[in-house]
Scaffold this active site. Structure first.
Site, mmCIF file in Angstrom:
data_model
loop_
_atom_site.group_PDB
_atom_site.id
_atom_site.type_symbol
_atom_site.label_atom_id
_atom_site.label_comp_id
_atom_site.label_asym_id
_atom_site.label_seq_id
_atom_site.Cartn_x
_atom_site.Cartn_y
_atom_site.Cartn_z
ATOM 1 N N ASP A 102 0.866 -1.186 0.000
ATOM 2 C CA ASP A 102 0.000 0.000 0.000
ATOM 3 C C ASP A 102 0.898 1.229 0.000
ATOM 4 O O ASP A 102 1.937 1.246 0.667
ATOM 5 C CB ASP A 102 -0.892 -0.036 1.260
ATOM 6 C CG ASP A 102 -2.109 0.877 1.150
ATOM 7 O OD1 ASP A 102 -1.919 2.091 0.920
ATOM 8 O OD2 ASP A 102 -3.227 0.383 1.311
ATOM 9 N N ASN A 103 0.497 2.280 -0.745
ATOM 10 C CA ASN A 103 1.305 3.504 -0.724
ATOM 11 C C ASN A 103 0.814 4.485 0.351
ATOM 12 O O ASN A 103 1.322 5.595 0.444
ATOM 13 C CB ASN A 103 1.337 4.170 -2.110
ATOM 14 C CG ASN A 103 -0.029 4.674 -2.556
ATOM 15 O OD1 ASN A 103 -1.009 4.592 -1.829
ATOM 16 N ND2 ASN A 103 -0.083 5.200 -3.767
ATOM 17 N N SER A 117 -17.170 -2.736 -8.703
ATOM 18 C CA SER A 117 -18.241 -1.997 -8.044
ATOM 19 C C SER A 117 -19.534 -2.132 -8.823
ATOM 20 O O SER A 117 -19.520 -2.254 -10.056
ATOM 21 C CB SER A 117 -17.829 -0.521 -7.980
ATOM 22 O OG SER A 117 -18.935 0.290 -7.674
ATOM 23 N N TYR A 123 -14.601 7.547 -12.243
ATOM 24 C CA TYR A 123 -14.221 6.472 -11.309
ATOM 25 C C TYR A 123 -14.847 5.156 -11.767
ATOM 26 O O TYR A 123 -14.168 4.133 -11.906
ATOM 27 C CB TYR A 123 -14.664 6.806 -9.873
ATOM 28 C CG TYR A 123 -14.752 5.589 -8.987
ATOM 29 C CD1 TYR A 123 -13.586 4.951 -8.564
ATOM 30 C CD2 TYR A 123 -15.976 5.035 -8.611
ATOM 31 C CE1 TYR A 123 -13.648 3.801 -7.781
ATOM 32 C CE2 TYR A 123 -16.049 3.895 -7.837
ATOM 33 C CZ TYR A 123 -14.891 3.284 -7.421
ATOM 34 O OH TYR A 123 -14.945 2.142 -6.666
ATOM 35 N N LYS A 183 -13.210 1.445 -13.300
ATOM 36 C CA LYS A 183 -13.473 0.070 -12.841
ATOM 37 C C LYS A 183 -13.864 -0.822 -14.022
ATOM 38 O O LYS A 183 -13.420 -1.967 -14.127
ATOM 39 C CB LYS A 183 -14.593 0.075 -11.793
ATOM 40 C CG LYS A 183 -14.178 0.643 -10.459
ATOM 41 C CD LYS A 183 -13.309 -0.354 -9.704
ATOM 42 C CE LYS A 183 -12.495 0.319 -8.633
ATOM 43 N NZ LYS A 183 -11.463 -0.511 -8.033
HETATM 44 P P1 NAD Z 1 -9.552 2.809 0.548
HETATM 45 O O1 NAD Z 1 -9.186 4.104 -0.068
HETATM 46 O O2 NAD Z 1 -9.808 2.778 2.012
HETATM 47 O O3 NAD Z 1 -8.456 1.704 0.203
HETATM 48 C C1 NAD Z 1 -7.697 1.733 -0.963
HETATM 49 C C2 NAD Z 1 -6.240 1.572 -0.536
HETATM 50 O O4 NAD Z 1 -5.409 1.567 -1.694
HETATM 51 C C3 NAD Z 1 -5.747 2.708 0.351
HETATM 52 O O5 NAD Z 1 -5.120 2.156 1.485
HETATM 53 C C4 NAD Z 1 -4.765 3.469 -0.530
HETATM 54 O O6 NAD Z 1 -3.717 4.052 0.227
HETATM 55 C C5 NAD Z 1 -4.274 2.383 -1.453
HETATM 56 N N1 NAD Z 1 -3.814 2.841 -2.777
HETATM 57 C C6 NAD Z 1 -4.445 3.690 -3.625
HETATM 58 N N2 NAD Z 1 -3.715 3.840 -4.756
HETATM 59 C C7 NAD Z 1 -2.617 3.068 -4.606
HETATM 60 C C8 NAD Z 1 -1.494 2.794 -5.427
HETATM 61 N N3 NAD Z 1 -1.364 3.361 -6.631
HETATM 62 N N4 NAD Z 1 -0.562 1.956 -4.965
HETATM 63 C C9 NAD Z 1 -0.671 1.379 -3.746
HETATM 64 N N5 NAD Z 1 -1.696 1.600 -2.929
HETATM 65 C C10 NAD Z 1 -2.675 2.427 -3.359
HETATM 66 O O7 NAD Z 1 -10.838 2.257 -0.257
HETATM 67 P P2 NAD Z 1 -11.756 1.010 0.046
HETATM 68 O O8 NAD Z 1 -13.103 1.507 0.353
HETATM 69 O O9 NAD Z 1 -11.099 0.080 0.980
HETATM 70 O O10 NAD Z 1 -11.818 0.381 -1.414
HETATM 71 C C11 NAD Z 1 -10.996 -0.685 -1.820
HETATM 72 C C12 NAD Z 1 -11.276 -1.014 -3.268
HETATM 73 O O11 NAD Z 1 -12.657 -1.356 -3.417
HETATM 74 C C13 NAD Z 1 -11.023 0.138 -4.236
HETATM 75 O O12 NAD Z 1 -10.481 -0.380 -5.415
HETATM 76 C C14 NAD Z 1 -12.409 0.700 -4.482
HETATM 77 O O13 NAD Z 1 -12.507 1.342 -5.720
HETATM 78 C C15 NAD Z 1 -13.250 -0.556 -4.424
HETATM 79 N N6 NAD Z 1 -14.659 -0.299 -4.064
HETATM 80 C C16 NAD Z 1 -14.933 0.387 -2.921
HETATM 81 C C17 NAD Z 1 -16.263 0.656 -2.596
HETATM 82 C C18 NAD Z 1 -16.596 1.451 -1.345
HETATM 83 O O14 NAD Z 1 -17.709 1.935 -1.235
HETATM 84 N N7 NAD Z 1 -15.715 1.572 -0.368
HETATM 85 C C19 NAD Z 1 -17.281 0.221 -3.427
HETATM 86 C C20 NAD Z 1 -16.974 -0.502 -4.575
HETATM 87 C C21 NAD Z 1 -15.636 -0.749 -4.882
HETATM 88 C C1 UD1 Z 2 -21.201 6.121 -4.410
HETATM 89 C C2 UD1 Z 2 -20.676 6.333 -5.811
HETATM 90 C C3 UD1 Z 2 -20.322 4.989 -6.412
HETATM 91 C C4 UD1 Z 2 -19.332 4.258 -5.516
HETATM 92 C C5 UD1 Z 2 -19.943 4.134 -4.110
HETATM 93 C C6 UD1 Z 2 -19.003 3.513 -3.150
HETATM 94 C C7 UD1 Z 2 -21.744 8.359 -6.640
HETATM 95 C C8 UD1 Z 2 -22.689 8.923 -7.662
HETATM 96 N N1 UD1 Z 2 -21.651 7.009 -6.624
HETATM 97 O O1 UD1 Z 2 -22.353 5.312 -4.465
HETATM 98 O O2 UD1 Z 2 -19.745 5.167 -7.692
HETATM 99 O O3 UD1 Z 2 -19.068 2.960 -6.026
HETATM 100 O O4 UD1 Z 2 -20.266 5.450 -3.626
HETATM 101 O O5 UD1 Z 2 -17.910 4.345 -2.874
HETATM 102 O O6 UD1 Z 2 -21.125 9.077 -5.895
HETATM 103 N N2 UD1 Z 2 -26.602 10.459 0.271
HETATM 104 C C9 UD1 Z 2 -27.186 11.524 0.911
HETATM 105 N N3 UD1 Z 2 -26.382 12.408 1.568
HETATM 106 C C10 UD1 Z 2 -25.018 12.279 1.603
HETATM 107 C C11 UD1 Z 2 -24.430 11.178 0.953
HETATM 108 C C12 UD1 Z 2 -25.254 10.286 0.279
HETATM 109 O O7 UD1 Z 2 -28.412 11.680 0.894
HETATM 110 O O8 UD1 Z 2 -24.350 13.138 2.212
HETATM 111 C C13 UD1 Z 2 -27.463 9.468 -0.408
HETATM 112 C C14 UD1 Z 2 -27.184 9.300 -1.890
HETATM 113 O O9 UD1 Z 2 -27.955 10.191 -2.654
HETATM 114 C C15 UD1 Z 2 -27.559 7.826 -2.111
HETATM 115 C C16 UD1 Z 2 -27.236 7.162 -0.762
HETATM 116 O O10 UD1 Z 2 -27.195 8.229 0.193
HETATM 117 O O11 UD1 Z 2 -28.958 7.711 -2.329
HETATM 118 C C17 UD1 Z 2 -25.898 6.454 -0.750
HETATM 119 O O12 UD1 Z 2 -24.888 7.353 -1.201
HETATM 120 P P1 UD1 Z 2 -23.330 6.970 -1.138
HETATM 121 O O13 UD1 Z 2 -23.004 6.439 0.197
HETATM 122 O O14 UD1 Z 2 -22.568 8.157 -1.616
HETATM 123 O O15 UD1 Z 2 -23.189 5.769 -2.168
HETATM 124 P P2 UD1 Z 2 -23.654 5.678 -3.707
HETATM 125 O O16 UD1 Z 2 -24.122 6.966 -4.219
HETATM 126 O O17 UD1 Z 2 -24.555 4.515 -3.816
#
Ligand code: NAD
Ligand code: UD1
Length: 338
Positions: free
Chosen positions: A32-33, A125, A150, A154
C-alpha cells in the site's frame, strides 16, 4: 507456505479482508502507498489477530518494486484493492484515475504474469451497471455506462481482465462487484477513516452524530421510491471480507474470469438509514432535504444468488449490526486512526 498479496491492504476493505485472511491462517503481504490510509490500521489488525501481515509501502505502478516483492515472497494469489475511489475527485481529475486505477492494474498484471502468478481477486463496483436495466441487479444484467470517471476506470479494468483471461487460460480471476460497504469490525478497532469530508452516506452521518459536521444533506426526496429518498444495498464490511475468502476458494477449481455481486439483496432508503443510525447511537441525526446529487440513481440493490450458489456465501449481518458497529468505531475513534 504460499502467501496472499493484498494491494491496498491498509485501506477500509483491504484491512478487514487482511484480518479475515490472517484469522483463516493465510500468510499475508500488504502492499500500500498509504495515499488514503494509515499504517495504524495494520497495527490494529495485528492487535486483533495476534499476527502481523508483512508490509511493503509502495505503489502498484512501481513494476520494479512488484518484481522484488514477487521474488521475495512465494505469492500464490493477489487481492487487488489498491485504487482511488472518490467520485467527485474523479470528475475533476480523470487522468489521475486512469493512471492509478487502470495503469496501476496493468503494471500489477504484468508483474504477476512475469512472476508466474495467475490468481487474482479484483475489487469492482456495482457502479459498472450504470443506470441498471433491471432490479435487483444480477451479474447477467449488461454493464451500462458508469455515470463518472471512477466507475469507468473500474469497467476498463474489468474489460482488461476479461481480455487477459480470454488470451491466456492460466488466469483465474474473481471480479467482485461490491454494493455499498458500511460498518466496521466488531471490536471497534478497525473501520472507515475517510480523509477530509466524507462523500458517502454512512461515514458522513457518523461524523454528524459526533458533532464533527453540522447536519446531513439528504440528496433528494422526490425519487420513485417508498419515501422518495435513494435506495441502496448496504453490506457489512466483514461480510464483504468473508466474500473474498470464498472467492479465493472458488478459484482453486475455476479458470477464466468470473463475476460475482457482493450485496445483501435488500435495499434501504436514506431515511431508513438515518432511523437505524439513530437507534444504534441513541442520538438524533440532524438532517435537511437537499437537491438531488448529480449522477445518483434512484434504486440499486443486488441479486446475490450467484454468489450464494457458486461461492456458498451470503451476507449474514443485518442493518442494526452495520449501524451499531459503525457507531462503536466512530465513538471509540472520533478522529479515525488519528
Ligand atoms: P480505501 O481508499 O480505504 O483503500 C484503498 C487503498 O489503496 C488505500 O489504502 C490506498 O492508500 C491504497 N492505494 C491507492 N492507490 C494506490 C497505489 N497506486 N498503490 C498502492 N496503494 C494504493 O478504499 P476502500 O473503500 O477500501 O476500497 C478498496 C477497493 O474497493 C477500491 O479499489 C475501491 O474502488 C473498491 N470499491 C470500494 C467501494 C466502497 O464503497 N468503499 C465500493 C466498490 C468498490
Ligand atoms: C457512491 C458512488 C459509487 C461508488 C460508491 C461507493 C456516486 C454517484 N456514486 O455510491 O460510484 O461505487 O459510492 O464508494 O457518488 N446520500 C445523501 N447524503 C449524503 C451522501 C449520500 O443523501 O451526504 C445518499 C445518496 O444520494 C444515495 C445514498 O445516500 O442515495 C448512498 O450514497 P453513497 O453512500 O454516496 O453511495 P452511492 O451513491 O450509492
Amino acid at each position: 507456505m504460499s502467501k496472499i498479496l493484498v494491494t491496498g491492504g491498509a485501506g477500509y476493505i483491504g484491512s478487514h479482508t487482511s484480518l479475515a485472511l490472517l484469522q483463516a491462517g493465510f500468510e499475508v503481504v500488504v502492499l500500500d502507498n498509504l495515499s488514503n490510509s494509515s499504517a495504524e490500521a495494520l497495527r490494529r489488525v495485528a492487535q486483533i489477530t495476534g499476527r502481523a501481515p508483512s508490509f511493503v509501502q509502495a505503489d502498484v505502478r512501481d513494476g520494479a518494486m512488484l518484481k522484488e516483492v514477487f521474488a521475495q515472497h512465494p505469492i500464490d494469489t493477489v487481492l487487488h484493492f489498491a485504487g482511488l475511489k472518490a467520485v467527485g475527485e474523479s470528475v475533476a481529475q480523470p487522468l489521475r484515475y486512469v493512471d492509478n486505477n487502470v495503469h496501476g492494474s496493468q503494471v500489477l498484471l504484468q508483474a504477476m504474469a512475469d512472476a508466474g502468478v495467475f490468481k487474482l481477486v479484483f475489487s469492482s463496483s456495482a457502479t459498472v451497471y450504470g443506470e441498471p436495466a433491471q432490479m435487483p441487479i444480477a451479474e447477467s444484467c449488461p454493464v451500462g455506462r458508469p455515470t463518472n470517471p471512477y466507475g469507468r476506470s473500474k469497467l476498463m479494468v474489468e474489460d482488461m481482465l476479461r481480455d487477459l483471461a480470454a488470451a491466456d487460460q492460466r488466469w483465474r480471476m474473481a471480479i467482485l462487484r461490491y454494493f455499498n460497504p458500511v460498518g466496521a469490525h466488531e471490536t471497534g478497532l478497525l473501520g472507515e477513516d475517510p480523509r477530509g469530508t466524507p462523500n458517502n452516506l454512512v461515514p458522513y452521518m457518523a461524523q454528524v452524530v459526533v458533532g464533527r459536521l453540522p447536519e446531513l444533506a439528504v440528496y433528494g426526496n422526490d425519487y420513485p421510491t417508498a419515501d422518495g429518498t435513494g435506495v441502496r444495498d448496504y453490506i457489512h464490511v466483514v461480510d464483504l471480507a468473508e466474500g473474498h475468502l470464498r472467492a479465493l476458494q472458488a478459484l482453486h477449481f475455476r479458470s477464466g474470469a468470473h463475476v460475482w455481486n457482493l450485496g445483501t439483496g435488500q435495499g434501504y432508503s436514506v431515511l431508513d438509514m438515518i432511523r437505524a443510525f439513530e437507534v444504534a447511537s441513541g442520538r438524533p441525526v440532524p438532517y435537511r432535504i437537499a437537491p438531488r446529487r448529480p449522477g445518483d440513481i434512484a434504486i440499486c440493490y443486488a441479486d446475490p444468488t450467484k454468489a450464494r450458489l457458486e461461492l456458498d456465501w451470503v451476507a449474514r449481518r443485518g442493518l442494526p449490526e452495520m449501524m451499531s458497529d459503525t457507531w462503536r468505531w466512530q465513538h471509540m475513534n472520533p478522529a479515525g486512526y488519528g
